[in-house]
Every structure is written in C-alpha cells, then in structure tokens.
Design an enzyme around this catalytic site. Structure first.
Site, short mmCIF file in Angstrom:
data_model
loop_
_atom_site.label_atom_id
_atom_site.label_comp_id
_atom_site.label_asym_id
_atom_site.label_seq_id
_atom_site.Cartn_x
_atom_site.Cartn_y
_atom_site.Cartn_z
N GLY A 48 2.63 17.26 -25.49
CA GLY A 48 1.62 16.21 -25.58
C GLY A 48 1.73 15.55 -26.94
O GLY A 48 2.38 16.08 -27.85
N GLN A 53 -1.44 11.53 -34.28
CA GLN A 53 -0.21 12.17 -34.78
C GLN A 53 0.86 11.16 -35.18
O GLN A 53 1.85 11.54 -35.83
CB GLN A 53 0.36 13.14 -33.72
CG GLN A 53 -0.51 14.37 -33.51
CD GLN A 53 0.11 15.28 -32.47
OE1 GLN A 53 -0.09 15.07 -31.28
NE2 GLN A 53 0.86 16.28 -32.91
N CYS A 101 2.53 22.97 -32.39
CA CYS A 101 2.15 21.56 -32.52
C CYS A 101 3.28 20.82 -33.23
O CYS A 101 3.83 21.33 -34.21
CB CYS A 101 0.87 21.46 -33.32
SG CYS A 101 0.29 19.78 -33.57
N LEU A 102 3.60 19.62 -32.76
CA LEU A 102 4.64 18.83 -33.41
C LEU A 102 4.25 18.47 -34.85
O LEU A 102 5.11 18.18 -35.67
CB LEU A 102 4.92 17.55 -32.61
CG LEU A 102 5.50 17.77 -31.21
CD1 LEU A 102 5.57 16.44 -30.47
CD2 LEU A 102 6.87 18.43 -31.28
N HIS A 143 -6.00 21.00 -26.65
CA HIS A 143 -5.24 20.82 -27.88
C HIS A 143 -5.10 19.33 -28.22
O HIS A 143 -5.33 18.92 -29.36
CB HIS A 143 -3.86 21.48 -27.72
CG HIS A 143 -2.94 21.32 -28.88
ND1 HIS A 143 -2.51 22.38 -29.64
CD2 HIS A 143 -2.36 20.21 -29.41
CE1 HIS A 143 -1.71 21.93 -30.60
NE2 HIS A 143 -1.60 20.61 -30.48
N GLU A 144 -4.72 18.52 -27.22
CA GLU A 144 -4.51 17.09 -27.48
C GLU A 144 -5.82 16.38 -27.80
O GLU A 144 -5.87 15.54 -28.70
CB GLU A 144 -3.81 16.41 -26.30
CG GLU A 144 -2.39 16.88 -26.05
CD GLU A 144 -1.53 16.94 -27.30
OE1 GLU A 144 -1.64 16.05 -28.17
OE2 GLU A 144 -0.76 17.91 -27.44
N HIS A 147 -6.97 16.70 -31.36
CA HIS A 147 -6.33 15.79 -32.33
C HIS A 147 -7.13 14.50 -32.51
O HIS A 147 -7.14 13.92 -33.59
CB HIS A 147 -4.91 15.42 -31.86
CG HIS A 147 -3.87 16.43 -32.19
ND1 HIS A 147 -3.61 16.85 -33.47
CD2 HIS A 147 -2.99 17.10 -31.40
CE1 HIS A 147 -2.62 17.74 -33.47
NE2 HIS A 147 -2.23 17.91 -32.22
ZN ZN Z 1 -0.68 19.13 -31.64
#
Ligand code: ZN
Length: 190
Positions: A48, A53, A101-102, A143-144, A147
């Site tokens: 995601g 981000q 997480c990226l 999680h998304e 953000h």
């Molecule tokens: Zn993340």
C-alpha cells in the site's frame, strides 16, 4: 510517474492529511496523483502507499497485494483506491501482526490490529464505497489509513523490543509468523 517515498524522520509523514474535495476527485491533478501512487507502490513492491508517503498531504491511499515478494504470506487484495477513507472497528478482538513500511526501510515490528473492520470512502470515480475487511488484510488497511493521520507503525507498537531488521526477522520470526498468519487466514478468511 514514480515519486520519491519519504522516510521516517521526514516531517511530511507526520502531517494530518486534508480531505479531498469531492468535486475534485475526477480532476486531472487528483487522477494523476492516484496513477503516481499506484506506479510508485508497485515499483517498490509495497502492499500500500498513502499520499503522505510521497509528501502530498491529501487523504488518498492505494492498496494492492498480489503475491507480494516483500510479504509472501499476505493474502491478496485487489487494487483498491481510497479517498477520504474512514474505518470503524467491528470487534474488540485484536491480532498481533508484524508490519513493515516503505517509509521505515529494513524494519519490521509487531502491531495490534483490529481483525474485523468496515471501511467507507470514495473510489477514484468519486463513487462512495463501503466494505468489510478481515484478518491480515484489515491490518493492511489500518496501516495505510494511519499514514493519513501522520502515524507510522512504530507508533502503534506495544512492545518496541519486537522491532527487527528484515534479515533478523527471516532468521528468527518468519517461520512462526507464517504459521500465525495461516491460522488468522483460516479464522477470518483473509
Ligand atoms: Zn507504511
């Protein structure tokens, strides 16, 4: 266009994203942003990606899991674009799952997530959507959405001693976690 993914420590990740004006969802600007989010997520093998981000403070995120090499144990989720999403928890139960997480390179950690949620919001055509998500997939959505409120998974960790590099995770935790994921998938169907 592939965008640069900002990493933990960058103030952009801590911004509370603003709602997208419904009349602007179909604008070129928002449609191009959605295309960039999808392309950037796929390029990085993410499950995601939220607009925060890539340092765009708007309430848009994309989710897709398709035999993900970063998370080989995750059940598939078809490409989902969410604009102004909201989540309601449907149970007091929690599952403890390892997340990555990226924006937090090379780390995994255990987070408690609600395993039955309902999500509502808009899709990229501006149509309202609502659906139930369960199990591991429900955690991915939480999680998304976090953000968009300036939160990263490390903020949600009850026990920071579970923080691990991906290599150490593979050595010490992955086998056990795969079994846990299989039992979650068996119980919740996703
Ligand atoms: Zn993340």
């Amino acid at each position: 266009m592939i965008r640069k993914i900002v990493q933990i420590g960058n103030p952009a990740l801590r911004q509370i994203a603003k709602a997208v004006n419904e009349s602007e969802i179909t604008s070129d600007e928002i449609q191009n942003l959605i295309d960039d989010l999808i392309e950037t997520m796929r390029n990085a093998n993410g499950a995601g990606l939220a607009a925060t981000q890539i340092a765009v403070p708007l309430r848009i995120c994309v989710i897709e899991v398709n035999k993900n090499p970063r998370y080989p144990y995750k059940p598939d989720i078809p490409l989902t674009v969410l604009i102004n999403p909201k989540i309601a928890f449907l149970t007091d139960e929690r599952i403890s799952v390892y997340e990555g997480c990226l924006s937090v390179p090379n780390l995994r950690g255990q987070v408690d997530r609600c395993p039955e949620i309902i999500i509502e919001g808009f899709d990229r055509e501006g149509k309202s959507v609502n659906f139930v998500s369960k199990g591991i997939s429900a955690g991915t959505f939480q999680h998304e959405l976090d953000h968009l409120d300036g939160l990263v998974f490390t903020d949600r960790m009850r026990d920071t001693s579970s923080l691990t590099t991906i290599d150490e995770f593979a050595l010490n935790n992955e086998e056990e976690f795969k079994e846990q994921v299989m039992s979650i998938v068996e119980h919740y169907g996703s």
